[in-house]
Design a protein around this motif. Sequence first.
Motif, PDB file in Angstrom:
ATOM      1  N   UNK A 104      -5.809  32.087 -22.730  1.00  0.00           N
ATOM      2  CA  UNK A 104      -5.482  31.193 -21.626  1.00  0.00           C
ATOM      3  C   UNK A 104      -6.613  30.239 -21.300  1.00  0.00           C
ATOM      4  N   UNK A 105      -6.233  29.027 -20.924  1.00  0.00           N
ATOM      5  CA  UNK A 105      -7.212  28.031 -20.503  1.00  0.00           C
ATOM      6  C   UNK A 105      -6.483  26.924 -19.753  1.00  0.00           C
ATOM      7  N   UNK A 106      -7.245  26.066 -19.091  1.00  0.00           N
ATOM      8  CA  UNK A 106      -6.650  24.945 -18.381  1.00  0.00           C
ATOM      9  C   UNK A 106      -6.006  23.987 -19.374  1.00  0.00           C
ATOM     10  N   UNK A 107      -4.830  23.480 -19.006  1.00  0.00           N
ATOM     11  CA  UNK A 107      -4.127  22.550 -19.887  1.00  0.00           C
ATOM     12  C   UNK A 107      -4.722  21.146 -19.822  1.00  0.00           C
ATOM     13  N   UNK A 108      -5.529  20.859 -18.785  1.00  0.00           N
ATOM     14  CA  UNK A 108      -6.172  19.558 -18.667  1.00  0.00           C
ATOM     15  C   UNK A 108      -7.477  19.718 -17.899  1.00  0.00           C
ATOM     16  N   UNK A 109      -8.151  18.626 -17.651  1.00  0.00           N
ATOM     17  CA  UNK A 109      -9.470  18.674 -17.026  1.00  0.00           C
ATOM     18  C   UNK A 109      -9.423  19.060 -15.553  1.00  0.00           C
ATOM     19  N   UNK A 110      -8.254  19.023 -14.936  1.00  0.00           N
ATOM     20  CA  UNK A 110      -8.148  19.342 -13.511  1.00  0.00           C
ATOM     21  C   UNK A 110      -8.109  20.844 -13.247  1.00  0.00           C
ATOM     22  N   UNK A 165      -2.002  23.485 -14.403  1.00  0.00           N
ATOM     23  CA  UNK A 165      -1.247  24.039 -15.532  1.00  0.00           C
ATOM     24  C   UNK A 165      -2.170  24.874 -16.406  1.00  0.00           C
ATOM     25  N   UNK A 166      -1.684  26.058 -16.783  1.00  0.00           N
ATOM     26  CA  UNK A 166      -2.411  26.949 -17.675  1.00  0.00           C
ATOM     27  C   UNK A 166      -1.685  27.014 -19.015  1.00  0.00           C
ATOM     28  N   UNK A 167      -2.414  26.785 -20.096  1.00  0.00           N
ATOM     29  CA  UNK A 167      -1.855  26.872 -21.438  1.00  0.00           C
ATOM     30  C   UNK A 167      -2.333  28.166 -22.083  1.00  0.00           C
ATOM     31  N   UNK A 168      -1.419  28.852 -22.763  1.00  0.00           N
ATOM     32  CA  UNK A 168      -1.809  30.103 -23.415  1.00  0.00           C
ATOM     33  C   UNK A 168      -0.869  30.389 -24.583  1.00  0.00           C
ATOM     34  N   UNK A 169      -1.322  31.263 -25.466  1.00  0.00           N
ATOM     35  CA  UNK A 169      -0.483  31.729 -26.560  1.00  0.00           C
ATOM     36  C   UNK A 169      -0.145  33.195 -26.316  1.00  0.00           C
TER      37      UNK A 169
END
Length: 285
Positions: free
Chosen positions: A73-79, A45-49
């Motif tokens: 953008x960045x990873x939503x978790x450590x995986x 999962x990728x989280x971004x604004x």
Amino acid sequence: MAGDWSRYWRSPGRRLEAMHAHFERHAYHRHSHETYSFGVTDDGAQAFTCRGAGHTSTAGMVMAFNPEDPHDGKAADAFGFTYRMVHIGPELVADVLTQSAGRRAAGRRAAGRRAGLPLFAEPVVHDPVLAAGLRRLHAALLGGAPALLGDELLDAVVLAAVRRAAIGGPGQRRATAAPAASAIARRVAERLHDDYRTDLTADALAAVSGSSRFAVYRAFRAMYGMAPSDYQRQVRLRAARRLLAGGAPIAEAASETGFADQSHLTRWFVRSYGITPGTYRRGSP
């Protein structure tokens, strides 16, 4: 960056690029592209604004960015997350729509379709059909498929994206800005484009706009979604990309576009695009 990798392809003659990457630690700095950018998240999962809100793209989802849409953008978790992205120049999108309109109506509205490029209201779309088309196009571009097949897949993706996810013709994504503030922001943007190599001050931008430093910052953020300093850096990065695509050495591209040195350019290139200037210059996986 342990666990992070990327592959990249750039067309030598058109504004068409493709990237395949896995990121666990890399975080994109806020930036935008001159192109339409369509991506598919393969895993994670990728989280971004984007456009004033937070979004998350999980496996199978499509990301759709209009030209000049600021996002990070960045990873939503450590995986981490694995994704593929295709950047398509607005002129290529216009050509596909013009050709399509010509086939349907013998060219009656070709000029009008060229003037009215589509906009995408949502940066994350759940559409398995569009996702599958993007994967096929992406695989063809990075896999060195014949040019004819690549063109056919490009046409199919553009038409599918417009029909399935676009909100229609031309519009003003930042129409909420007051006319006076829009005028201030445009004057400042013109100065940043004209003098992007210069180390401009806030007072210089206030002078060219005929307003206060605070008014400049507020109007610019409302219109362009980022601070003037970030916008100037982005203009410099785009100029460096053009030089690198033409074969210029990285150090020369840095000095010609206002970066302190090669390492300075490399640091911001990676933060904004997820690849090094050398990878971009080579233009192939």
